[in-house]
Motif scaffolding. Structure first.
Motif, short mmCIF file in Angstrom:
data_model
loop_
_atom_site.label_atom_id
_atom_site.label_comp_id
_atom_site.label_asym_id
_atom_site.label_seq_id
_atom_site.Cartn_x
_atom_site.Cartn_y
_atom_site.Cartn_z
N ILE A 1 0.86 -1.18 0.00
CA ILE A 1 0.00 0.00 0.00
C ILE A 1 0.89 1.23 0.00
O ILE A 1 1.77 1.38 0.85
N LEU B 1 -5.63 4.75 -1.93
CA LEU B 1 -6.83 4.22 -1.29
C LEU B 1 -8.05 5.03 -1.70
O LEU B 1 -7.94 6.18 -2.13
N ARG B 2 -9.21 4.41 -1.53
CA ARG B 2 -10.45 5.06 -1.99
C ARG B 2 -10.72 6.33 -1.20
O ARG B 2 -10.85 6.29 0.02
N GLY C 1 -13.59 5.93 0.82
CA GLY C 1 -13.53 4.78 1.72
C GLY C 1 -13.96 5.09 3.14
O GLY C 1 -14.72 4.33 3.74
N THR C 2 -13.49 6.21 3.66
CA THR C 2 -13.84 6.55 5.04
C THR C 2 -15.35 6.72 5.19
O THR C 2 -15.96 6.24 6.15
N LYS D 1 -17.57 5.25 3.45
CA LYS D 1 -18.23 3.96 3.30
C LYS D 1 -18.05 3.07 4.53
O LYS D 1 -18.91 2.22 4.79
N VAL D 2 -16.97 3.22 5.28
CA VAL D 2 -16.80 2.37 6.47
C VAL D 2 -17.39 3.00 7.73
O VAL D 2 -17.36 2.41 8.80
N GLY E 1 -18.26 1.77 -7.76
CA GLY E 1 -17.53 0.87 -6.87
C GLY E 1 -16.23 0.39 -7.50
O GLY E 1 -15.36 -0.15 -6.82
N MET F 1 -10.48 6.87 -7.79
CA MET F 1 -9.04 6.87 -7.52
C MET F 1 -8.25 7.11 -8.79
O MET F 1 -7.28 7.88 -8.80
N LEU G 1 -4.13 -2.33 -6.06
CA LEU G 1 -5.12 -2.83 -5.09
C LEU G 1 -6.51 -2.91 -5.72
O LEU G 1 -7.21 -3.92 -5.61
N ALA G 2 -6.89 -1.84 -6.40
CA ALA G 2 -8.22 -1.82 -7.03
C ALA G 2 -8.29 -2.82 -8.18
O ALA G 2 -9.33 -3.43 -8.42
#
Lengths: 162, 739
Positions: free
Chosen positions: B3, B16-17, B20-21, B23-24, B488, B493, B629-630
């Motif tokens: 990463i 990173l997305r 992302g924050t 979404k979590v 998605g 990114m 990663l994606a």
């Protein structure tokens, strides 16, 4: 209508709901907590998973009135290292299942810490069950991810428990 | 997976997305989460019948219910009464007849979702049932069959004709079937339509293509396009199912009629009727080869059931025809691909788009041919593999790297998982197993897929990007604005990475997608990194050029930007493509082709019919890795959906009616079904594409299905010519290896 009280994410909430209203709809539509998702409304997908007194439940199959005076934690109330590790390991794409995945993982870790075995646990006599990838998969198998980010979810949980 | 932690996370790093924050933490607003005070809820009354005349509609009982604000039928459609992606043949609301189960007939707006639902149920529709046309081959080829569509029952017939030698030493012939797969995104169709003061409507919706929605919605509302403004709401997965309209026109009609915001959210069951599915296919293939396994000819008849309306069936047929022999060199080809109209559920876009169905058939044929020639599945594929310079069945020459033979060698050389355990927990079916594993057999199979990237056959395929550099808080800052739908896949990114790479500025904001910027085209056909990525790159280059000129005198970036922002908008087009000849199928119809190969290892309980996929390995050439990663996520996800098609996913339709519109009866892979993967990702650049990249989301969906099917055949000795392979297909067939 039923007047109930419920502790949600640490706050006491008063709810005036019909007895047939699901906990999911009460959270989303009465309290505006839309972080909890409705994927199937019949307990098959896990997107609506929340924690009731720390135990994971699918809120679409729960009636709000069943949970009067209980302590509910939704994704909005979760603070867990798992959230960071889900982002770091791409444990989602669209993210629609993620609230449920994370609540489920938090509940799963509590179950594990209490020594609860799973269907793949070999030695049922031990209280020290290692959370292998197989254990994680088995214990997370109630949460669907249509984007197929499962390997990222396993990696995220493995990191989150270290 | 490493990463990236550096400062400027540009192209090639695992940024990173940025969402992302949200979404979590549950803060990301999906289309189903939208809320406005005073809004009403819309509900849709749908036909319970696959084919019927509508003799009467009585909305009175619905209108009389307290809390109901409007009940609308086709007579209330303000403008054009039909819409569609390729042919405008789908009624906004049924007019005098219904052609599939679930066709929208009437709409209700009410102050509570349950009131709206009950009111919809109170509408009395007088149906006069007709016999449903449900056999696609009868629909297409029997002149006596009733016409489902006024234009006839064939949406498109696309032949491919090359060469004239259709005899060979070794001939294998078989019929194959692919069931109807559902995209089954977890976030059902939903959105919010808000009436505007100018008489228009603002629509917040989860879609794959804002501008094609706008193009279809505005005429039906009788409004100019500028009065129908769309903004992308959070998208809970797409996979093709959001390329067609669902609730967009309906919510807008109710909003314009009531003057109030309208929210429509489909439930899971309604979602199964609310979008198109993957075309089920019937295919007959004949492969001829020399004794040493060199292909001489391929004949194929491919029938794709498009259901009641056109949707994107013509393009799906084009893909099945043009890619119908797969990535193999063969001089003689005779293909007839048909799309049909029936009274079955409408089918259209799903990840892999026509190439998936053909891939299952031609790969199954390659295995049969390998057996007939005494070759291994890998060897026969290597012998016939395309490479750069090869001529495809359409006459199109592969003019970029296509190292298929090498990919297969690499795949075959990957380590295999260890032998299966007799531990009950590791057996197919897990602890639900009722045996001691005596019927379990290991199988290995291979699959190869070739997918066109971007839109084909002469479509004017482009994207638009607006890039602005300005000072915010004294620091240079980039704003990237496109209408491309983040569904998605991680385009958010990739756009950010491109801006960072091209402009060397780390502070990048991706503006929400809407229709105030030009079209980005669809988030489909694995095309957004290519086309919208290309547009962002071009706009960044234009901005950089202007900045360079402004700084020619030695000024700093901050000094230049102090005078005002620098903004450029660019459209980007890939190389043009051309239509397939309607008689011969010849033509350079695709702009880019992408390859993926899979190896599947399965354990099959041949007595119980249970399959466990032990491992999946894949080699994919992506040209250039934009975000490791994606990218891995895309390959995992595409592979998982191919696994679903191989082993469990099918909308079961009987007499035009769906039998299993729920997640308890329509099964999708769980975390237990999806095994660990071995991946090898190659970077052989396509010089025509931005950064040399190849679209990556779809190819794994093609090749994983035939690889798994081949592995199950290898384990069982059964022919298994239909996917999904059901437990019955194995257990009731009696395995050649059993006992």
């Amino acid at each position: 209508m039923a007047d109930i009280r419920m502790r949600v994410n640490g706050s006491i909430e008063k709810l005036d709901v019909e007895p047939r209203v699901s906990l999911l709809d009460a959270l989303r539509e009465h309290l505006g907590l839309t972080g909890t998702k409705k994927g199937c409304d019949q307990g098959a997908c896990g997107a609506c998973t929340v924690l009731a007194d720390g135990e994971r439940i699918v809120s679409c199959l729960a009636l709000a009135v069943q949970y009067a005076d209980r302590d509910i934690t939704t994704i909005e109330g979760v603070t867990s290292p798992l959230q960071r590790s889900f982002v770091r390991h791409d444990g989602f794409q669209c993210g629609y299942c993620t609230s449920g995945q994370i609540c489920s993982a938090v509940g799963m870790l509590t179950e594990h810490a209490a020594g609860a075995p799973s269907a793949v646990t070999g030695d049922l006599a031990t209280m020290e069950i290692e959370l292998t990838a197989e254990e994680i998969r088995e214990r997370m198998s109630g949460n669907l991810c249509r984007c197929g980010a499962y390997n990222g979810i396993v990696a995220a949980i493995e990191e989150g428990i270290r | 997976m490493s990463i990236a932690t550096g400062q400027v996370q540009g192209v090639g790093q695992s940024l990173l997305r940025p969402d992302g924050t949200l979404k979590v933490t549950g803060e990301f607003a999906y289309s189903s989460d939208l809320w406005l005070d005073g809004m009403l809820w819309g509900a849709t009354l749908r036909s319970p019948h696959p084919s019927a005349w509508i003799r009467s509609i009585d909305v009175g009982p619905a209108l009389a219910m307290p809390g109901v604000f409007a009940v609308l039928t086709h007579q209330d459609v303000p403008g054009v009464k039909f819409y569609g992606l390729e042919h405008k043949d789908q009624p906004v609301l049924a007019i005098d007849q219904v052609r599939y189960q679930g066709e929208p007939v009437a709409l209700v707006a009410a102050d509570h979702p349950e009131t709206a639902r009950r009111a919809a149920d109170a509408i009395v529709v007088g149906y006069e049932l007709r016999e449903a046309v449900t056999d696609p081959r009868q629909a297409a080829f029997d002149p006596a069959c009733p016409q489902v569509n006024p234009h006839g029952n064939v949406v498109r017939h696309q032949p491919v004709r090359v060469g004239d030698r259709f005899t060979a030493d070794v001939v294998v012939t078989a019929e194959y079937e692919v069931g109807m797969q559902d995209q089954a995104f977890l976030g059902p169709e939903s959105g919010l339509a808000v009436p505007a003061e100018d008489g228009g409507v603002d629509l917040y919706v989860a879609t794959q293509w804002l501008h094609v929605d706008q193009d279809q919605v505005a005429p039906c509302l009788g409004l100019p396009k500028e009065k129908v403004r769309l903004t992308l709401a959070g998208v809970g997965g797409a996979f093709g199912a959001r390329e067609d309209l669902s609730m967009q026109i309906h919510a807008s009609m109710l909003a314009l009629r009531t003057g109030k915001p309208i929210k429509i959210v489909y439930g899971r069951e309604e979602s199964f009727f609310g979008h198109v599915h993957r075309h089920p296919a019937w295919m007959r293939y004949e492969h001829g080869a020399t004794a040493d396994g060199m292909l001489v000819y391929v004949r194929a008849e491919i029938v794709l059931d498009g259901g009641a309306y056109t949707s994107s069936s013509p393009a799906v047929v084009g893909n099945a025809a043009s890619l119908g022999v797969g990535p193999y060199e063969v001089d003689n080809v005779w293909i007839d691909a048909y799309g049909t109209y029936t009274n079955n559920p409408p089918c259209g876009a799903m990840r892999g788009f026509g190439a998936v169905q053909a891939c299952f058939a031609y790969e199954s044929q390659m295995d049969r041919l390998a057996e007939a020639c005494g070759l291994s599945p890998v060897e026969i594929r290597i012998r016939n593999a395309v490479s750069q310079g090869s001529r495809l069945a359409t006459g199109q020459v592969v003019d970029t790297p296509a190292p298929l033979a090498g990919m297969l060698r690499e795949l075959a050389a990957m380590p295999l998982p260890g032998p299966g355990s007799t531990d009950l927990r590791a057996l197919p079916g897990g602890v639900a197993q009722t045996t001691h594993g005596e019927g379990v057999r290991r199988g290995i199979g291979y699959g190869v897929g070739i997918k066109n990237i971007c839109f084909s056959e002469g479509f004017d395929d482009y994207s638009t990007a607006r890039v602005r550099v300005e000072l915010l808080g004294g620091e240079p800052h980039v704003l990237v604005h496109t209408a491309a739908a983040e569904v998605g896949q991680g385009l958010i990114m990739v756009k950010s990475q491109i801006a960072r790479t091209e402009l060397g500025i780390d502070r990048v904001t991706i503006v929400p997608a809407d229709t105030t910027v030009g079209s980005a085209g669809s988030s489909s056909a694995s095309r957004q990194s290519y086309v919208t990525g290309g547009a962002v790159k071009a706009a960044c280059e234009a901005v950089r050029e202007r900045l360079d000129k402004l700084r020619a005198g030695g000024a700093s970036l901050a000094e230049v930007l102090a005078a005002g922002p620098v903004e450029e908008t660019r459209e980007y087009r890939h190389r043009p493509t051309f239509p397939m000849d309607p008689v011969t199928g010849q033509g350079d119809s695709h702009t880019q082709l992408a390859l993926c190969v899979h190896r599947a290892v399965v354990d099959v309980d041949v007595e119980l019919g249970l399959v466990k996929v032990v491992e999946l390995a894949a080699v994919q050439d992506v040209g250039r890795i934009m975000n490791p990663l994606a990218l891995e996520g895309q390959i995992h996800g595409g592979t998982a959906q191919g696994l679903g098609l191989a082993l469990m996913e099918e909308i079961q339709v009987r007499d035009g009616k769906v039998l299993n519109p729920s997640f308890t009866d329509y099964l999708i892979p769980t975390i237990l079904d999806m095994p660990p993967m071995r991946l090898s990702i190659l970077e052989n650049p396509d010089p025509h594409a931005p950064y040399g990249l190849r679209g990556a989301g779809e190819p794994p969906t093609l090749s994983s299905t035939p690889a798994i099917a081949a592995a199950v055949r290898n384990a069982t000795g059964l022919a298994l010519a239909r996917v999904p392979i059901r437990p019955d297909d194995i257990a009731l067939a009696g395995s050649a290896l059993a006992g």
